[in-house]
Structure formats: C-alpha cells, structure tokens
Design a protein around this motif. Structure first.
Motif, PDB file in Angstrom:
ATOM      1  N   GLN A 129       1.030   5.363   1.076  1.00  0.00           N
ATOM      2  CA  GLN A 129       0.377   6.398   1.873  1.00  0.00           C
ATOM      3  C   GLN A 129       1.111   7.720   1.673  1.00  0.00           C
ATOM      4  O   GLN A 129       2.286   7.854   2.032  1.00  0.00           O
ATOM      5  CB  GLN A 129       0.356   6.026   3.361  1.00  0.00           C
ATOM      6  CG  GLN A 129      -0.446   6.997   4.209  1.00  0.00           C
ATOM      7  CD  GLN A 129      -0.664   6.513   5.622  1.00  0.00           C
ATOM      8  OE1 GLN A 129       0.111   5.718   6.152  1.00  0.00           O
ATOM      9  NE2 GLN A 129      -1.735   6.962   6.265  1.00  0.00           N
ATOM     10  N   TYR A 136       0.852  -1.171   0.000  1.00  0.00           N
ATOM     11  CA  TYR A 136       0.000   0.000   0.000  1.00  0.00           C
ATOM     12  C   TYR A 136       0.899   1.235   0.000  1.00  0.00           C
ATOM     13  O   TYR A 136       2.019   1.208   0.511  1.00  0.00           O
ATOM     14  CB  TYR A 136      -0.908   0.033   1.243  1.00  0.00           C
ATOM     15  CG  TYR A 136      -2.188  -0.752   1.100  1.00  0.00           C
ATOM     16  CD1 TYR A 136      -2.162  -2.145   1.022  1.00  0.00           C
ATOM     17  CD2 TYR A 136      -3.425  -0.116   1.027  1.00  0.00           C
ATOM     18  CE1 TYR A 136      -3.334  -2.874   0.875  1.00  0.00           C
ATOM     19  CE2 TYR A 136      -4.604  -0.833   0.891  1.00  0.00           C
ATOM     20  CZ  TYR A 136      -4.543  -2.209   0.814  1.00  0.00           C
ATOM     21  OH  TYR A 136      -5.712  -2.924   0.667  1.00  0.00           O
ATOM     22  N   GLU A 171      -4.841   8.917   3.462  1.00  0.00           N
ATOM     23  CA  GLU A 171      -5.111   7.540   3.812  1.00  0.00           C
ATOM     24  C   GLU A 171      -4.314   6.583   2.934  1.00  0.00           C
ATOM     25  O   GLU A 171      -3.949   6.911   1.806  1.00  0.00           O
ATOM     26  CB  GLU A 171      -6.616   7.250   3.689  1.00  0.00           C
ATOM     27  CG  GLU A 171      -7.157   7.205   2.276  1.00  0.00           C
ATOM     28  CD  GLU A 171      -7.521   8.554   1.708  1.00  0.00           C
ATOM     29  OE1 GLU A 171      -7.062   9.602   2.240  1.00  0.00           O
ATOM     30  OE2 GLU A 171      -8.266   8.578   0.718  1.00  0.00           O
ATOM     31  N   PRO A 172      -4.051   5.376   3.413  1.00  0.00           N
ATOM     32  CA  PRO A 172      -3.354   4.383   2.584  1.00  0.00           C
ATOM     33  C   PRO A 172      -4.207   3.958   1.393  1.00  0.00           C
ATOM     34  O   PRO A 172      -5.436   3.877   1.498  1.00  0.00           O
ATOM     35  CB  PRO A 172      -3.146   3.199   3.543  1.00  0.00           C
ATOM     36  CG  PRO A 172      -3.338   3.754   4.906  1.00  0.00           C
ATOM     37  CD  PRO A 172      -4.308   4.867   4.771  1.00  0.00           C
ATOM     38  N   ARG A 221      -0.163  12.709   5.233  1.00  0.00           N
ATOM     39  CA  ARG A 221      -1.460  13.172   5.755  1.00  0.00           C
ATOM     40  C   ARG A 221      -2.657  12.667   4.951  1.00  0.00           C
ATOM     41  O   ARG A 221      -3.717  13.284   4.957  1.00  0.00           O
ATOM     42  CB  ARG A 221      -1.487  14.692   5.847  1.00  0.00           C
ATOM     43  CG  ARG A 221      -0.431  15.265   6.777  1.00  0.00           C
ATOM     44  CD  ARG A 221      -0.583  16.763   6.932  1.00  0.00           C
ATOM     45  NE  ARG A 221       0.425  17.320   7.828  1.00  0.00           N
ATOM     46  CZ  ARG A 221       0.350  17.294   9.141  1.00  0.00           C
ATOM     47  NH1 ARG A 221      -0.690  16.766   9.727  1.00  0.00           N
ATOM     48  NH2 ARG A 221       1.311  17.808   9.881  1.00  0.00           N
TER      49      ARG A 221
END
Lengths: 115, 111
Positions: free
Chosen positions: B38, B36, B43-44, B41
C-alpha cells in the motif's frame, strides 16, 4: 476505467447523521468486500458478499452498519447515527473466486469524517 | 491476540539494502497467505502470494512456516520505489471467511 469505483470519495457529516457509500465492483467479479482503514492501521474487515449473499459480517460491525448487494452487482454500505469513531477510510474490494481465494482489487476508498 | 501480527515499523534503509519483514498468524486453519503493498494514500494492491515451498518474484522472496505460523517477505537490493507499507494477509479459504490484514509494516528507502 474498469476498476472498482467508490462514491463519494469524501464525505463530511455531523455526528448523528446517516451516510451511505456505494461500490461498483469489476463487472465479472462475484465477491465484494468492505473494509475500514484508519491511519496507521491495516484494512479491518467489515463484511463480504458472494454474488448477492452476505456471507460474513465482522463481530466489530455494530447494528448501525448495514450493507447490501441487491442484484449481485453494486453494493451500498450505510452507517446510521454516525459517531466520531466512525471516521475512517471505507474501502471496497472485489475478486473473482472459482475455488480458493482470488486477488482482491480495491477501490480508492471513501473517506468519512464525522464532526 | 490479533489474528495477524507484523513487525512494528518503520524500517528505514538505504538503497541497495536487504530488508526482511515478519508476520505471524493465530488461526492454524489458515490456508492462503499473501503480501499486499500500500503506497501512501493509495489502495492496497497484491504484491505476491505466499506458497508453502516459498516463492520468489524478482527481488522479492516470500516464505511460509506453517508449524510456526510465520510468514516472511525479503526484499533484496532495495529501490526508492519500494517505499510503501507492506501488509500481511491470511485467510482460511473456507466459505464465509474473509481475508484478514495485518497492521502493516512501513518501509522507507533513502538514497
């Protein structure tokens, strides 16, 4: 917007108060997850639901934390008697699982600051 | 021992560089693996799944070594827009088992 939504986005509270966060997942998703993330760390698993059933709860989750997903749609995460160590970003994610593991779609998070 | 461990960061590389991230997992029953991404600041978001035979998506290549319980992500020809934190994620796929995230490795690509 049909993504995962979380409310409130920010919450500042005093130690000892209770707080509740809400998550609305993507409508057709059957799994809903709660994670907690602090600065410099990856998301830490808290709990997850498949429909309305809570299938797993992290050992790290104290009795002060409770989560519900009453009708298999939205979910709430309540923290009772908050402590300064609870300050973090609380992330909700949902996925559609039909065998195997679906992609997680995260909301933007609810940031909690405990004074 | 943490369930998922990643290379400590940050990685600071110039544009055009090739960079590799490593990840190890402790649960031999793990069945599914992901990377993932990110942004700061944010979201993933899923970058790519990792398959046993290895897989490639453009400039990104993921490899899995089940015997060593090791996952890697290779980024070729780094772009400024690749600057982010890369999170290694594993799960056993069994009912009642969640996705477990690593701490993440931060990449900073400079011009």
């Amino acid at each position: 917007d049909t993504g995962v939504s979380q409310d409130p986005r920010h919450k500042i509270t005093k130690r000892g108060q209770n707080v509740t966060f809400r998550c609305d997942p993507i409508s057709e998703h059957n799994r809903l997850y709660w994670y907690r993330q602090t600065l410099g760390q990856g998301p830490e698993f808290l709990t997850y639901f498949q429909n309305e059933a809570q299938l797993e709860k992290s050992r790290l989750l104290s009795d002060r934390f409770s989560a519900e997903r009453p009708k298999g749609s939205f979910s709430t995460l309540e923290i009772q008697r908050t402590e300064q160590g609870d300050s973090a970003m609380y992330l909700c994610a949902s996925s559609l699982v039909a065998g195997g593991t679906g992609e997680l779609f995260f909301g933007e998070g609810s940031r909690l600051t405990v004074l | 021992r943490k369930e998922v461990e990643q290379d400590p960061g940050p990685f600071n590389v110039p544009e055009g560089a090739t960079v590799a991230f490593n990840c190890t997992y402790s649960n031999s029953a793990s069945q599914s693996f992901f990377w993932y991404r990110q942004d700061c600041r944010k979201e993933p978001k899923l970058l790519m799944s990792v398959y046993s035979s290895g897989n490639e998506d453009g400039r990104f290549t993921a490899q899995l070594n089940r015997a060593s319980q090791y996952i890697s992500l290779l980024i070729r020809d780094s772009k400024l827009s690749d600057s982010a934190t890369y999170l290694c994620v594993v799960t056993t796929n069994q009912a009642g088992t969640a996705l477990i995230f690593g701490k993440g490795t931060t990449l900073s690509v400079s011009s």
